[in-house]
Enzyme design. Structure first.
Site, short mmCIF file in Angstrom:
data_model
loop_
_atom_site.label_atom_id
_atom_site.label_comp_id
_atom_site.label_asym_id
_atom_site.label_seq_id
_atom_site.Cartn_x
_atom_site.Cartn_y
_atom_site.Cartn_z
N CYS A 340 1.20 -1.05 0.00
CA CYS A 340 -0.11 0.13 0.05
C CYS A 340 0.99 1.13 0.00
O CYS A 340 1.23 1.77 1.19
CB CYS A 340 -0.77 -0.02 1.14
SG CYS A 340 -2.18 -1.26 1.22
N ALA A 341 1.43 1.26 -1.07
CA ALA A 341 2.77 2.37 -1.19
C ALA A 341 2.51 3.86 -1.28
O ALA A 341 3.24 4.82 -0.70
CB ALA A 341 3.39 1.78 -2.47
N ALA A 342 1.15 4.30 -1.85
CA ALA A 342 1.11 5.50 -2.24
C ALA A 342 0.97 6.45 -0.85
O ALA A 342 -0.02 5.98 0.05
CB ALA A 342 0.06 5.96 -3.04
N PRO A 343 1.03 7.55 -0.76
CA PRO A 343 1.95 8.45 -1.74
C PRO A 343 3.42 8.13 -1.92
O PRO A 343 4.20 9.12 -2.62
CB PRO A 343 1.55 9.92 -1.20
CG PRO A 343 1.39 10.01 0.07
CD PRO A 343 0.86 8.50 0.30
N GLY A 344 3.97 7.20 -0.94
CA GLY A 344 5.32 6.81 -1.37
C GLY A 344 6.31 7.19 -0.36
O GLY A 344 7.53 7.10 -0.55
N ASP A 392 -5.23 -3.60 -7.12
CA ASP A 392 -5.86 -4.00 -5.71
C ASP A 392 -4.91 -5.23 -5.15
O ASP A 392 -4.71 -6.19 -6.06
CB ASP A 392 -7.23 -4.36 -5.94
CG ASP A 392 -8.13 -5.22 -4.63
OD1 ASP A 392 -7.44 -5.14 -3.74
OD2 ASP A 392 -9.27 -5.50 -4.56
N ASP A 410 1.67 -1.25 4.79
CA ASP A 410 1.41 -0.12 5.65
C ASP A 410 -0.01 0.19 5.21
O ASP A 410 -0.37 0.86 4.40
CB ASP A 410 2.38 0.69 5.06
CG ASP A 410 2.38 2.32 6.12
OD1 ASP A 410 2.09 2.20 7.14
OD2 ASP A 410 2.42 3.40 5.26
N CYS A 463 -0.43 4.07 11.10
CA CYS A 463 -0.25 5.25 11.91
C CYS A 463 -1.29 5.36 12.99
O CYS A 463 -1.66 6.30 12.90
CB CYS A 463 0.05 6.25 10.92
SG CYS A 463 -1.30 6.58 9.80
C1 LIG Z 1 -1.61 4.53 5.16
S1 LIG Z 1 -1.46 4.79 3.21
C2 LIG Z 1 -0.18 4.43 2.74
C3 LIG Z 1 0.91 5.19 2.91
C4 LIG Z 1 2.51 5.03 2.18
N1 LIG Z 1 2.75 3.74 2.74
C5 LIG Z 1 3.35 6.04 2.74
O1 LIG Z 1 4.33 5.97 3.35
O2 LIG Z 1 3.11 7.15 1.95
C6 LIG Z 1 -2.73 3.35 2.80
C7 LIG Z 1 -2.88 3.14 1.19
O3 LIG Z 1 -3.29 1.91 0.80
C8 LIG Z 1 -4.08 2.17 -0.47
N2 LIG Z 1 -4.74 0.78 -0.43
C9 LIG Z 1 -5.98 0.86 0.12
N3 LIG Z 1 -6.68 -0.61 -0.30
C10 LIG Z 1 -5.82 -0.77 -1.05
C11 LIG Z 1 -6.03 -2.15 -1.80
N4 LIG Z 1 -6.97 -3.13 -1.60
N5 LIG Z 1 -4.81 -2.57 -2.42
C12 LIG Z 1 -3.90 -1.65 -2.66
N6 LIG Z 1 -3.75 -0.52 -2.14
C13 LIG Z 1 -4.84 -0.29 -1.21
C14 LIG Z 1 -4.59 3.49 -0.29
O4 LIG Z 1 -4.72 3.93 -1.67
C15 LIG Z 1 -3.28 4.45 0.44
O5 LIG Z 1 -2.60 4.95 -0.65
#
Ligand SMILES: C[S@@+](CC[C@H](N)C(=O)[O-])C[C@H]1O[C@@H](n2cnc3c(N)ncnc32)[C@H](O)[C@@H]1O
EC number: 2.1.1.176
Length: 525
Positions: A340-344, A392, A410, A463
């Site tokens: 769950c990388a974004a915004p990175g 997903d 994350d 978090c």
């Molecule tokens: C807590 S944020 C991640 C923050 C990121 N790791 C960082 O350090 O910037 C959670 C992320 O999970 C993504 N997300 C939620 N459900 C997901 C899924 N089923 N598959 C992939 N990504 C998912 C969201 O779009 C969001 O960007």
């Protein structure tokens, strides 16, 4: 009265002085001052241009409009979109279209005031609204109050009660804003209510609830006194006890401080960053926990204006998030999946630990946010060790038999550890969200587990400070997946952050960082 007038005059003069170096345009005619209301949606012609109004303090006008935008969210944005696409790009454009006049451009001091007032008024919303209701004729007056009027009152109350600003100047300035932006009657109402507040404050008898009665009554009182939702107070009182819950709420209400991470991908070291901060006269402190991190309490605006972030020399990243990367412990040559990388934030930091060897595969379901990962990776010169995958996680894991050395999940979470930085988050979360999030976290953990090779590592992080999203999710996962076991994090983060169960936990009150959690789980077969 003389005092009020002289204050008003002084404020106006100082406003004029602050702008004296810039050519001023003065409004030739007083604009129509009707604004959209929840009930009528009345608007002026959005294409009309207005002169600059020098009578209104610009930071209050901008704060009121920003608060309204935050509170009305999509509804307010839709209203603007009706009037033309792209009209909401520029904050001063919003101010002009909403209030019917332009203010002069904000200087650095105004920007700081807007940040303080907007952040503070949102954090203290429940407390401020309690006071406002108490000083209105009846609760119906409060409930039917038009959005802009309510924001102006919140600003006035916050300035008088929380910021201890000279009260009669605050009354004068907010009355003028209500009169010009709304109508004379609205100004009179602001005047009457703020003056009642000033008198009560002078007599030290603000109408605040007492901490008495049963648990529910006490939770309601605490929720008002420390301005949090009642469900959060009840939850924290249950998990932490009343004293710690109060400390946590005080932390959440305090001004957030930030850390910067020097971007080694650009060959920019922490020593370089420190030198630049010294040149910019931004007070700073080295992180005692992480080599590339520097703490700043104030001066973020200066860092932004000096283009340090835009040039990719450093990134804003809380040390609590940096320590999650320490738990992953990325090594050159490894293949790492960031689920769950974004915004990175963590993807980029992990990539910069690889010294150009290995790969971070950044997966996210949100295409727009994933684009940010891609662009940031390019800017920070770590794009050669990052690939992005728009998917997903659950579908990806089912369809891709890839196995990685390390997998970071994350997970999406309540964000209850970052309430000091995200002022409005507490009002946008509900108890029902917690149940949904827990189910999603379980599902994502099961999917992430598929991607870990035997002997590989799965790091689950949030978090959040809530045990139900942290320890309880890990315990439930281990029951479903006996092939995983806990690898205590003591080797990776300072002992102060290691829990009895061997997890990483940063506690906002204890560590003065955002709250975060991480578990390191090793796969046996
Ligand atoms: C807590 S944020 C991640 C923050 C990121 N790791 C960082 O350090 O910037 C959670 C992320 O999970 C993504 N997300 C939620 N459900 C997901 C899924 N089923 N598959 C992939 N990504 C998912 C969201 O779009 C969001 O960007």
């Amino acid at each position: 009265m003389a005092q009020v007038l002289s204050f008003g005059l002084r404020i106006r003069c100082s406003d004029a002085r602050r702008t004296s170096s810039k050519p001023l345009k003065v409004a030739k005619t007083r604009p129509n001052t009707a604004i959209p209301t929840r009930s009528t949606g009345t608007r002026r012609n959005a294409n009309r241009t207005y002169g600059v109004n020098l009578e209104i303090s610009p930071h209050r006008a901008v704060s009121a409009v920003r608060l309204m935008r935050i509170e009305l969210g999509g509804a307010f944005a839709d209203l603007l979109n009706e009037r033309g696409k792209g009209s909401g790009d520029n904050e001063m454009g919003y101010v002009e279209r909403t209030l019917g006049f332009r203010t002069r451009d904000l200087d650095d001091r105004d920007l700081r005031l807007v940040t303080d007032i907007v952040g503070g008024s949102i954090r203290w919303r429940r407390y401020l609204d309690h006071l406002i209701v108490s000083l209105c004729h009846d609760s119906k007056t409060f409930r039917s109050m038009e959005p802009l009027l309510l924001q102006i009152l919140r600003i006035g109350f916050y300035e008088i009660v929380n910021l201890d600003m000279p009260p009669y100047a605050v009354v004068d300035e907010n009355v003028r804003l209500a009169k010009v932006a709304l109508r004379p009657g609205a100004g009179n109402m602001v005047n009457a209510i703020l003056r009642k507040l000033v008198l009560l404050k002078e007599k030290n008898s603000l109408p605040l609830p007492k901490l008495e009665g049963d648990d529910r009554a006490q939770a309601r009182a605490l929720a008002t006194l420390y301005s949090h939702p009642v469900w959060m107070v009840r939850r924290w009182t249950k998990y932490l006890g009343q004293e710690e819950a109060i400390k946590l709420m005080m932390w959440n209400n305090s001004e957030p401080s930030f850390s910067l991470r020097a971007n080694s991908g650009k060959g920019f070291t922490r020593a370089d960053l420190v030198m630049r901060l010294k040149m910019l006269k931004v007070p700073h402190e080295l992180s005692p926990h992480l080599d590339n991190f520097v703490r700043i309490r104030t001066g973020m605006q200066i860092v932004i204006q000096a283009q340090l972030l835009k040039e990719g020399l450093c990134s804003v990243q809380d040390e609590s998030a940096g320590l999650v990367v320490s738990v992953v412990d990325p090594q050159p040559g490894e293949s790492i999946i960031d689920c769950c990388a974004a915004p990175g934030g963590k993807t980029i930091f992990m990539a910069s630990c690889l010294s150009g060897q290995g790969m971070v595969h950044a997966i996210d379901i949100n295409k727009g946010r994933l684009r940010i990962v891609k662009e940031t990776a390019k800017l920070l010169l770590v794009d050669d060790v990052i690939t992005t995958v728009h998917a997903d996680l659950c579908t990806f894991a089912k369809n891709n038999p890839v196995k990685s050395d390390k997998v970071l999940l994350d997970a999406p979470c309540s964000g209850l550890g970052v309430l000091s930085k995200r002022a409005d988050l507490r009002w946008n979360r509900s108890l029902e969200d917690m149940e949904q999030l827990k189910n999603l976290q379980d599902e994502l953990l099961d999917a992430a587990a598929i991607l870990v090779k035997p002997g590989g590592v799965l790091v689950y992080s949030t978090c959040s400070i809530d045990p139900e999203e942290n320890e309880e999710r890990v315990a439930a996962f281990l029951q479903r997946h006996p092939e995983f076991s806990i690898d205590p994090v003591g080797r990776y983060v300072p002992s102060d952050f290691v829990t009895e169960g061997g997890f990483y936990f940063s506690n906002p009150v204890k560590h003065a960082l955002d709250g975060a959690f991480a578990a390191r789980l090793v796969r046996s077969s």
